[in-house]
Design a protein around this motif. Sequence first.
Motif, PDB file in Angstrom:
ATOM      1  N   GLU A  46       7.832 -42.764 -10.401  1.00 28.33           N
ATOM      2  CA  GLU A  46       9.040 -42.759  -9.257  1.00 28.33           C
ATOM      3  C   GLU A  46      10.138 -43.498  -9.889  1.00 28.33           C
ATOM      4  O   GLU A  46      11.249 -43.187  -9.850  1.00 28.33           O
ATOM      5  CB  GLU A  46       8.528 -43.511  -8.072  1.00 28.33           C
ATOM      6  N   GLN A  47       9.821 -44.826 -10.591  1.00 27.75           N
ATOM      7  CA  GLN A  47      10.803 -45.262 -11.319  1.00 27.75           C
ATOM      8  C   GLN A  47      11.568 -44.609 -12.398  1.00 27.75           C
ATOM      9  O   GLN A  47      12.914 -44.450 -12.474  1.00 27.75           O
ATOM     10  CB  GLN A  47      10.238 -46.565 -12.063  1.00 27.75           C
ATOM     11  N   CYS A  48      10.856 -43.856 -13.256  1.00 34.17           N
ATOM     12  CA  CYS A  48      11.353 -43.052 -14.127  1.00 34.17           C
ATOM     13  C   CYS A  48      12.246 -42.077 -13.784  1.00 34.17           C
ATOM     14  O   CYS A  48      13.191 -41.544 -14.209  1.00 34.17           O
ATOM     15  CB  CYS A  48      10.412 -42.495 -15.111  1.00 34.17           C
ATOM     16  N   ALA A  49      11.596 -41.323 -12.658  1.00 37.10           N
ATOM     17  CA  ALA A  49      12.504 -40.190 -11.957  1.00 37.10           C
ATOM     18  C   ALA A  49      13.648 -40.629 -11.405  1.00 37.10           C
ATOM     19  O   ALA A  49      14.652 -40.058 -11.686  1.00 37.10           O
ATOM     20  CB  ALA A  49      11.679 -39.781 -11.012  1.00 37.10           C
ATOM     21  N   GLU A  50      13.811 -41.925 -10.797  1.00 37.35           N
ATOM     22  CA  GLU A  50      15.014 -42.300 -10.300  1.00 37.35           C
ATOM     23  C   GLU A  50      15.945 -42.670 -11.397  1.00 37.35           C
ATOM     24  O   GLU A  50      17.148 -42.268 -11.325  1.00 37.35           O
ATOM     25  CB  GLU A  50      14.921 -43.465  -9.419  1.00 37.35           C
ATOM     26  N   ALA A  51      15.440 -43.286 -12.488  1.00 35.56           N
ATOM     27  CA  ALA A  51      16.458 -43.487 -13.618  1.00 35.56           C
ATOM     28  C   ALA A  51      16.993 -42.062 -14.023  1.00 35.56           C
ATOM     29  O   ALA A  51      18.215 -42.065 -14.384  1.00 35.56           O
ATOM     30  CB  ALA A  51      15.628 -44.121 -14.477  1.00 35.56           C
ATOM     31  N   LEU A  52      16.175 -40.896 -14.336  1.00 32.95           N
ATOM     32  CA  LEU A  52      16.334 -39.777 -14.879  1.00 32.95           C
ATOM     33  C   LEU A  52      17.442 -39.212 -13.850  1.00 32.95           C
ATOM     34  O   LEU A  52      18.602 -38.529 -14.448  1.00 32.95           O
ATOM     35  CB  LEU A  52      15.100 -38.764 -14.954  1.00 32.95           C
ATOM     36  N   ILE A  53      17.220 -39.210 -12.423  1.00 31.56           N
ATOM     37  CA  ILE A  53      18.292 -38.760 -11.708  1.00 31.56           C
ATOM     38  C   ILE A  53      19.636 -39.092 -11.710  1.00 31.56           C
ATOM     39  O   ILE A  53      20.591 -38.662 -11.852  1.00 31.56           O
ATOM     40  CB  ILE A  53      17.755 -38.733 -10.222  1.00 31.56           C
ATOM     41  N   ASP A  57      23.000 -37.276 -12.949  1.00 33.36           N
ATOM     42  CA  ASP A  57      24.181 -37.208 -11.940  1.00 33.36           C
ATOM     43  C   ASP A  57      25.254 -37.705 -12.917  1.00 33.36           C
ATOM     44  O   ASP A  57      26.553 -37.176 -12.687  1.00 33.36           O
ATOM     45  CB  ASP A  57      23.866 -38.173 -10.778  1.00 33.36           C
ATOM     46  N   ARG A  58      25.164 -38.785 -13.706  1.00 34.74           N
ATOM     47  CA  ARG A  58      26.249 -39.294 -14.351  1.00 34.74           C
ATOM     48  C   ARG A  58      26.795 -38.175 -15.233  1.00 34.74           C
ATOM     49  O   ARG A  58      28.097 -37.926 -15.531  1.00 34.74           O
ATOM     50  CB  ARG A  58      25.912 -40.464 -15.034  1.00 34.74           C
ATOM     51  N   LYS A  59      25.724 -37.377 -16.175  1.00 38.87           N
ATOM     52  CA  LYS A  59      26.140 -36.625 -17.087  1.00 38.87           C
ATOM     53  C   LYS A  59      26.849 -35.230 -16.277  1.00 38.87           C
ATOM     54  O   LYS A  59      27.844 -34.521 -16.864  1.00 38.87           O
ATOM     55  CB  LYS A  59      24.966 -36.265 -17.843  1.00 38.87           C
ATOM     56  N   LEU A  60      26.518 -34.876 -15.086  1.00 38.09           N
ATOM     57  CA  LEU A  60      26.735 -33.724 -14.380  1.00 38.09           C
ATOM     58  C   LEU A  60      28.190 -34.012 -14.081  1.00 38.09           C
ATOM     59  O   LEU A  60      29.240 -32.927 -14.213  1.00 38.09           O
ATOM     60  CB  LEU A  60      26.091 -33.490 -13.325  1.00 38.09           C
ATOM     61  N   GLU A  61      28.499 -35.425 -13.446  1.00 38.65           N
ATOM     62  CA  GLU A  61      30.112 -35.682 -13.342  1.00 38.65           C
ATOM     63  C   GLU A  61      30.896 -35.516 -14.273  1.00 38.65           C
ATOM     64  O   GLU A  61      32.086 -34.841 -14.427  1.00 38.65           O
ATOM     65  CB  GLU A  61      30.107 -37.226 -12.471  1.00 38.65           C
TER      66      GLU A  61
END
Length: 196
Positions: A46-53, A57-61
């Motif tokens: 879960e922690q890894c998934a949150e970091a990945l999200i 998001d940063r790269k998408l922006e």
Amino acid sequence: MSSRSGTEGIRPVLDVLNKLLEKAYAEQETAQMSATQLNRARIGLEQCAEALIKEVDRKLEASTEKTAQKAAQLLKVQFKDADKAAVQAAERYHSAALHLGWKLFAGLAAIQLLILSVGWLLIRQSFPTQEQIEQRRQEVAELTNTVSQLEKRGGRVKWSYCADGDRNRLCFQTDETPKNGWHSDDGHPYRVPLGY
């Protein structure tokens, strides 16, 4: 002596049950350890998934603006292609509309011809031909002649079933107007059937 042999027979069963219980407790401890390890792995995932999200998001922006411009260019090209396809489709529809009138007329004419043919066949099969009419007239004349012959020979005699004890016998109605009736040459009495 019988109580001792009964106890000796139960002892192996009790030993097997004790071993099964020990094995079950060991399996339970292993299952609890596995559940704990799975829970830790879940938390880590879960922690890894949150970091990945957050990273996505940063790269998408960052890439949104570039992507929007590329998408606009692609849409422009696709709209031009769609416009060409629409013009071609309109030409095909116009051509089909010109031929639709003739096709519709031919289809309706074929349906009317089919309906008339079926109607003619039904009418032809419903009414007898002149030969069939003549044949039936001859049959009626023959049957009329047969009926008149039967009437002359007693065809109007009324037949029925008469009770004779426990059985039914075929009988006919007689004319009882003569007082003494008739007798045959051998002396038997006779009656005239009614209607003859």
